[in-house]
Design a protein around this motif. Structure first.
Motif, PDB file in Angstrom:
ATOM      1  N   THR A  82       0.655   0.257  10.475  1.00 34.25           N
ATOM      2  CA  THR A  82       1.855   0.804   9.844  1.00 34.25           C
ATOM      3  C   THR A  82       3.056  -0.124   9.990  1.00 34.25           C
ATOM      4  O   THR A  82       4.190   0.302   9.779  1.00 34.25           O
ATOM      5  CB  THR A  82       2.202   2.180  10.436  1.00 34.25           C
ATOM      6  N   ILE A  86       2.755   8.285   4.410  1.00 30.43           N
ATOM      7  CA  ILE A  86       3.016   8.459   2.982  1.00 30.43           C
ATOM      8  C   ILE A  86       3.254   9.934   2.664  1.00 30.43           C
ATOM      9  O   ILE A  86       4.179  10.283   1.908  1.00 30.43           O
ATOM     10  CB  ILE A  86       1.837   7.908   2.163  1.00 30.43           C
ATOM     11  N   LEU A  87       2.438  10.814   3.239  1.00 30.02           N
ATOM     12  CA  LEU A  87       2.615  12.251   3.027  1.00 30.02           C
ATOM     13  C   LEU A  87       3.986  12.705   3.506  1.00 30.02           C
ATOM     14  O   LEU A  87       4.675  13.479   2.836  1.00 30.02           O
ATOM     15  CB  LEU A  87       1.514  13.021   3.752  1.00 30.02           C
ATOM     16  N   VAL A 103       0.871   3.660  -3.465  1.00 30.43           N
ATOM     17  CA  VAL A 103       0.380   5.035  -3.351  1.00 30.43           C
ATOM     18  C   VAL A 103       1.543   6.026  -3.326  1.00 30.43           C
ATOM     19  O   VAL A 103       1.490   7.077  -3.983  1.00 30.43           O
ATOM     20  CB  VAL A 103      -0.490   5.197  -2.090  1.00 30.43           C
ATOM     21  N   GLY A 104       2.584   5.708  -2.580  1.00 28.00           N
ATOM     22  CA  GLY A 104       3.656   6.665  -2.354  1.00 28.00           C
ATOM     23  C   GLY A 104       4.551   6.898  -3.553  1.00 28.00           C
ATOM     24  O   GLY A 104       4.944   8.041  -3.828  1.00 28.00           O
ATOM     25  N   TRP A 140      -5.978   6.713   9.011  1.00 30.44           N
ATOM     26  CA  TRP A 140      -5.202   7.897   8.670  1.00 30.44           C
ATOM     27  C   TRP A 140      -3.704   7.733   8.902  1.00 30.44           C
ATOM     28  O   TRP A 140      -2.916   8.558   8.419  1.00 30.44           O
ATOM     29  CB  TRP A 140      -5.692   9.112   9.459  1.00 30.44           C
ATOM     30  N   TRP A 153      -4.469  11.776  13.387  1.00 30.48           N
ATOM     31  CA  TRP A 153      -3.701  11.394  12.208  1.00 30.48           C
ATOM     32  C   TRP A 153      -2.877  10.134  12.427  1.00 30.48           C
ATOM     33  O   TRP A 153      -2.852   9.254  11.550  1.00 30.48           O
ATOM     34  CB  TRP A 153      -2.781  12.546  11.802  1.00 30.48           C
ATOM     35  N   PRO A 168      -1.684   6.960   5.443  1.00 32.84           N
ATOM     36  CA  PRO A 168      -1.646   8.158   4.584  1.00 32.84           C
ATOM     37  C   PRO A 168      -0.771   9.276   5.139  1.00 32.84           C
ATOM     38  O   PRO A 168      -0.110   9.984   4.367  1.00 32.84           O
ATOM     39  CB  PRO A 168      -3.118   8.579   4.512  1.00 32.84           C
ATOM     40  N   THR A 169      -0.755   9.437   6.456  1.00 31.55           N
ATOM     41  CA  THR A 169       0.100  10.472   7.047  1.00 31.55           C
ATOM     42  C   THR A 169       1.566  10.143   6.840  1.00 31.55           C
ATOM     43  O   THR A 169       2.383  11.017   6.512  1.00 31.55           O
ATOM     44  CB  THR A 169      -0.198  10.609   8.551  1.00 31.55           C
ATOM     45  N   TYR A 214       0.829  -1.205   0.000  1.00 27.50           N
ATOM     46  CA  TYR A 214       0.000   0.000   0.000  1.00 27.50           C
ATOM     47  C   TYR A 214       0.862   1.254   0.000  1.00 27.50           C
ATOM     48  O   TYR A 214       0.621   2.203  -0.763  1.00 27.50           O
ATOM     49  CB  TYR A 214      -0.918  -0.035   1.225  1.00 27.50           C
ATOM     50  N   PHE A 215       1.902   1.245   0.813  1.00 27.27           N
ATOM     51  CA  PHE A 215       2.813   2.374   0.885  1.00 27.27           C
ATOM     52  C   PHE A 215       3.508   2.602  -0.458  1.00 27.27           C
ATOM     53  O   PHE A 215       3.663   3.745  -0.913  1.00 27.27           O
ATOM     54  CB  PHE A 215       3.846   2.118   1.987  1.00 27.27           C
TER      55      PHE A 215
END
Length: 293
Positions: free
Chosen positions: A244, A161-162, A78-79, A155, A149, A158-159, A74-75
């Motif tokens: 995570t 990854i951001l 998306v990343g 969340w 977050w 996604p955090t 997933y990381f």
């Protein structure tokens, strides 16, 4: 014979470094994955036993391994595109003739790459704190209730990854910017004479000529993102609810928390096989798409 001997003499120091710091550790790790090396074997080598592929079978039967693999995939899925996309957009903006203060922006955008990941991750952990973080404070000023977050399984990844995108996009940006500067300007001038606009130039000139560079950036970024560890280790410790936990984080816990070094080595080689397979798929797709033509 004399020329060959001279050539091997010059190459020998580099080969010795490769064997000492790459081939040797990889071979030792592979041998370790075929044993039950643990804390007892570390204390007394007579406790070491050869178990063959038992560690690999044990790893593949662990529910936590498949959970970690799903989080890692997933990381990466998306990343990696997000990171390359941000890098490409920033490179195009910095390459534009309308851009001013280019050295300043290049330095500012590249700065996160050279910062220490642990130190920056700690700062981000406080920025995204659900009660005292500046992000939720800014959202609250707009009348929006920010989520937890790093404490909400929906969340947390996604955090991370951001954060990873912000931390790493500057490196790819510099590579893509150098590739953009290598494209002959005559091609753009000829296309403008033929009536091509900016969108057509991007589609038919810029992106095709950036194909090999984008492939290289994609392979390097994918390999780096598969090795996700520092971010969840500092920001979430694998939580919440193991949302995570990455494959590398699982390897760390197996090897340095539970001292199952044989199992940890098996996890490392399973990750290596996965990375090699994904790289081959990416290269094959690039050949079919003409990026390596």
């Amino acid at each position: 014979m004399k020329r060959e001997l001279a050539a091997w003499t010059f190459v020998a120091p580099a080969l010795a470094v490769i064997v000492l710091f790459f081939v040797g550790p990889v071979a030792a790790g592979l041998a370790l994955s075929l044993t039950d090396f643990d804390l007892y074997a570390l204390a007394d080598w007579h406790n070491l036993r050869f178990v063959g592929l038992a560690n690999y079978a044990h790893v593949l039967q662990l529910p936590l391994f498949w959970k970690a693999l799903g989080n890692t995939v997933y990381f990466v899925v998306v990343g990696v595109p997000l990171s390359i996309g941000v890098s490409l957009v920033c490179a195009l903006l910095l390459h534009s003739r309308l851009a001013r203060f280019k050295p300043l922006y290049r330095t500012a955008l590249f700065a996160p790459v050279v910062t220490t990941v642990v130190a920056v991750a700690v700062i981000w952990r406080y920025l995204f704190h659900d009660r005292y973080g500046l992000v939720n404070a800014a959202l609250g000023a707009l009348g929006i209730t920010g989520p937890d977050w790093l404490g909400d399984p929906a969340w947390s990844m996604p955090t991370i990854i951001l954060f990873a995108v912000w931390k790493n996009f500057g490196y790819n940006m510099i590579i893509l910017l150098a590739a953009l500067q290598a494209i002959p300007e005559d091609l753009y001038e000829a296309s403008r004479l033929d009536g091509a606009g900016a969108a057509a130039q991007l589609r038919h000139i810029t992106l095709p000529l950036l194909g090999p560079t984008l492939l290289m950036v994609g392979v390097l970024t994918m390999a780096g993102y598969f090795q996700l560890f520092a971010e969840p280790y500092v920001m979430t410790q694998g939580g919440p609810l193991q949302s995570t936990v990455s494959v590398l984080y699982l390897m760390y816990e197996e090897g340095f928390k539970w001292w199952n070094l044989g199992s940890a080595s098996a996890v490392a080689f399973v990750l290596f096989v996965l990375m090699a397979a994904c790289t081959q798929l990416l290269l094959r797709g690039a050949r079919r798409g003409g990026a390596l033509a």
